[in-house]
Motif scaffolding. Sequence first.
Motif, PDB file in Angstrom:
ATOM      1  N   TYR A  23      61.152  -0.121  38.128  1.00 21.86           N
ATOM      2  CA  TYR A  23      62.035  -0.287  36.975  1.00 21.86           C
ATOM      3  C   TYR A  23      62.624   1.066  36.600  1.00 21.86           C
ATOM      4  CZ  TYR A  23      59.925  -4.856  36.607  1.00 21.86           C
ATOM      5  OH  TYR A  23      59.507  -6.126  36.883  1.00 21.86           O
ATOM      6  N   GLU A  24      63.910   1.073  36.304  1.00 22.09           N
ATOM      7  CA  GLU A  24      64.579   2.297  35.886  1.00 22.09           C
ATOM      8  C   GLU A  24      64.256   2.552  34.416  1.00 22.09           C
ATOM      9  OE1 GLU A  24      68.872   3.222  36.968  1.00 22.09           O
ATOM     10  OE2 GLU A  24      68.998   2.883  34.796  1.00 22.09           O
ATOM     11  N   ILE A  25      63.573   3.645  34.158  1.00 22.25           N
ATOM     12  CA  ILE A  25      63.204   4.027  32.795  1.00 22.25           C
ATOM     13  C   ILE A  25      64.318   4.869  32.178  1.00 22.25           C
ATOM     14  CG2 ILE A  25      61.511   5.252  31.370  1.00 22.25           C
ATOM     15  CD1 ILE A  25      60.511   2.576  32.712  1.00 22.25           C
ATOM     16  N   SER A  39      67.779  -3.726  31.909  1.00 28.29           N
ATOM     17  CA  SER A  39      66.760  -4.279  32.810  1.00 28.29           C
ATOM     18  C   SER A  39      67.045  -3.897  34.264  1.00 28.29           C
ATOM     19  CB  SER A  39      66.673  -5.801  32.657  1.00 28.29           C
ATOM     20  OG  SER A  39      66.279  -6.135  31.345  1.00 28.29           O
ATOM     21  N   THR A  40      67.540  -2.685  34.459  1.00 28.37           N
ATOM     22  CA  THR A  40      67.893  -2.198  35.792  1.00 28.37           C
ATOM     23  C   THR A  40      66.626  -1.950  36.594  1.00 28.37           C
ATOM     24  OG1 THR A  40      69.876  -1.211  34.849  1.00 28.37           O
ATOM     25  CG2 THR A  40      69.186  -0.421  37.023  1.00 28.37           C
ATOM     26  N   ARG A  41      66.669  -2.383  37.843  1.00 25.40           N
ATOM     27  CA  ARG A  41      65.495  -2.235  38.710  1.00 25.40           C
ATOM     28  C   ARG A  41      65.924  -2.162  40.165  1.00 25.40           C
ATOM     29  NH1 ARG A  41      63.408  -8.269  37.218  1.00 25.40           N
ATOM     30  NH2 ARG A  41      64.785  -9.461  38.574  1.00 25.40           N
ATOM     31  N   ALA A  42      65.008  -1.645  40.980  1.00 23.71           N
ATOM     32  CA  ALA A  42      65.220  -1.560  42.421  1.00 23.71           C
ATOM     33  C   ALA A  42      64.006  -2.167  43.107  1.00 23.71           C
ATOM     34  CB  ALA A  42      65.394  -0.109  42.854  1.00 23.71           C
ATOM     35  N   GLU A  57      69.415  -4.104  41.018  1.00 27.85           N
ATOM     36  CA  GLU A  57      69.873  -5.139  40.092  1.00 27.85           C
ATOM     37  C   GLU A  57      70.028  -4.546  38.702  1.00 27.85           C
ATOM     38  OE1 GLU A  57      67.544  -9.082  41.046  1.00 27.85           O
ATOM     39  OE2 GLU A  57      66.185  -7.344  41.162  1.00 27.85           O
ATOM     40  N   THR A  58      70.995  -5.077  37.962  1.00 29.95           N
ATOM     41  CA  THR A  58      71.157  -4.738  36.559  1.00 29.95           C
ATOM     42  C   THR A  58      71.761  -5.939  35.854  1.00 29.95           C
ATOM     43  OG1 THR A  58      71.867  -2.997  35.027  1.00 29.95           O
ATOM     44  CG2 THR A  58      73.461  -3.687  36.700  1.00 29.95           C
ATOM     45  N   TRP A  59      71.474  -6.059  34.581  1.00 25.96           N
ATOM     46  CA  TRP A  59      72.007  -7.171  33.795  1.00 25.96           C
ATOM     47  C   TRP A  59      73.034  -6.609  32.825  1.00 25.96           C
ATOM     48  CZ3 TRP A  59      67.868  -7.789  36.606  1.00 25.96           C
ATOM     49  CH2 TRP A  59      67.559  -9.064  37.089  1.00 25.96           C
ATOM     50  N   ARG A 157      68.138   6.716  28.508  1.00 25.70           N
ATOM     51  CA  ARG A 157      67.060   5.722  28.624  1.00 25.70           C
ATOM     52  C   ARG A 157      67.651   4.358  28.923  1.00 25.70           C
ATOM     53  NH1 ARG A 157      61.249   6.371  27.208  1.00 25.70           N
ATOM     54  NH2 ARG A 157      61.101   8.445  26.354  1.00 25.70           N
ATOM     55  N   THR A 158      67.044   3.650  29.848  1.00 24.80           N
ATOM     56  CA  THR A 158      67.506   2.323  30.239  1.00 24.80           C
ATOM     57  C   THR A 158      66.792   1.275  29.397  1.00 24.80           C
ATOM     58  OG1 THR A 158      67.802   3.131  32.498  1.00 24.80           O
ATOM     59  CG2 THR A 158      67.751   0.738  32.198  1.00 24.80           C
ATOM     60  N   GLN A 159      67.561   0.374  28.824  1.00 26.91           N
ATOM     61  CA  GLN A 159      66.961  -0.712  28.039  1.00 26.91           C
ATOM     62  C   GLN A 159      66.277  -1.678  29.010  1.00 26.91           C
ATOM     63  OE1 GLN A 159      69.722  -2.931  25.625  1.00 26.91           O
ATOM     64  NE2 GLN A 159      68.219  -4.487  25.168  1.00 26.91           N
ATOM     65  N   GLN A 160      65.005  -1.933  28.766  1.00 28.66           N
ATOM     66  CA  GLN A 160      64.227  -2.878  29.575  1.00 28.66           C
ATOM     67  C   GLN A 160      63.699  -3.978  28.660  1.00 28.66           C
ATOM     68  OE1 GLN A 160      63.787  -3.070  32.812  1.00 28.66           O
ATOM     69  NE2 GLN A 160      64.497  -1.079  33.498  1.00 28.66           N
ATOM     70  N   THR A 161      63.649  -5.185  29.189  1.00 30.33           N
ATOM     71  CA  THR A 161      63.067  -6.285  28.430  1.00 30.33           C
ATOM     72  C   THR A 161      61.668  -6.551  28.950  1.00 30.33           C
ATOM     73  OG1 THR A 161      64.025  -7.891  29.953  1.00 30.33           O
ATOM     74  CG2 THR A 161      65.294  -7.379  27.984  1.00 30.33           C
TER      75      THR A 161
END
Length: 185
Positions: A23-25, A39-42, A57-59, A157-161
């Motif tokens: 997850y991208e922090i 919610s960006t992730r690899a 992926e990103t939303w 900072r990347t917003q994560q859910t």
Amino acid sequence: MATKKEMEVVKGVDLKRYMGRWYEIASFPSRFQPKNGASTRATYTLNEDGTIHVLNETWSDGKRGFIEGSAYKADPTNDEAKLKVKFYVPPFLPIIPVVGDYWVLSLDDDYQYALVGQPSRKYLWILCRKTHMDDEIYNQLVEKAKEEGYDVEKLHRTQQTDPPPEEEGPKDTKGIWWIKSILGM
């Protein structure tokens, strides 16, 4: 202008352990990602030939934007974690290859968090196996980035859910996120 020192790159990374979801922090803003991406992730998967399948992926606006590519060791004879990543763009009509550097600058012993950059210092990512990272670890990675010559003021900072989005959400099948990101929207 002073010449920047060569970056210190992690040696001896076990690629099998590095595979999986990250997850991208935080990251430097990039024209390759939408400004409102969340919610960006690899997700990395080791292929039989030793290359790595990459799914980013990103939303954005409730839709899942994604791009797939591959990664490989920049120099198979060297044990430094210097990879090359290749994507074909635009994602909705993949015809133009784009190759970049992916250097692992810091990685904990348990492969739970990583600092990834590249030699121009234009791109930087703080990654974690979980959607959130302890502030102490985050600050240590920011300090490491600063030591390697990065302007950490650019970190976003990347917003994560929590929990993270489902595997397959509504897709941005037209690549609108990619076009908007290129146009700086």
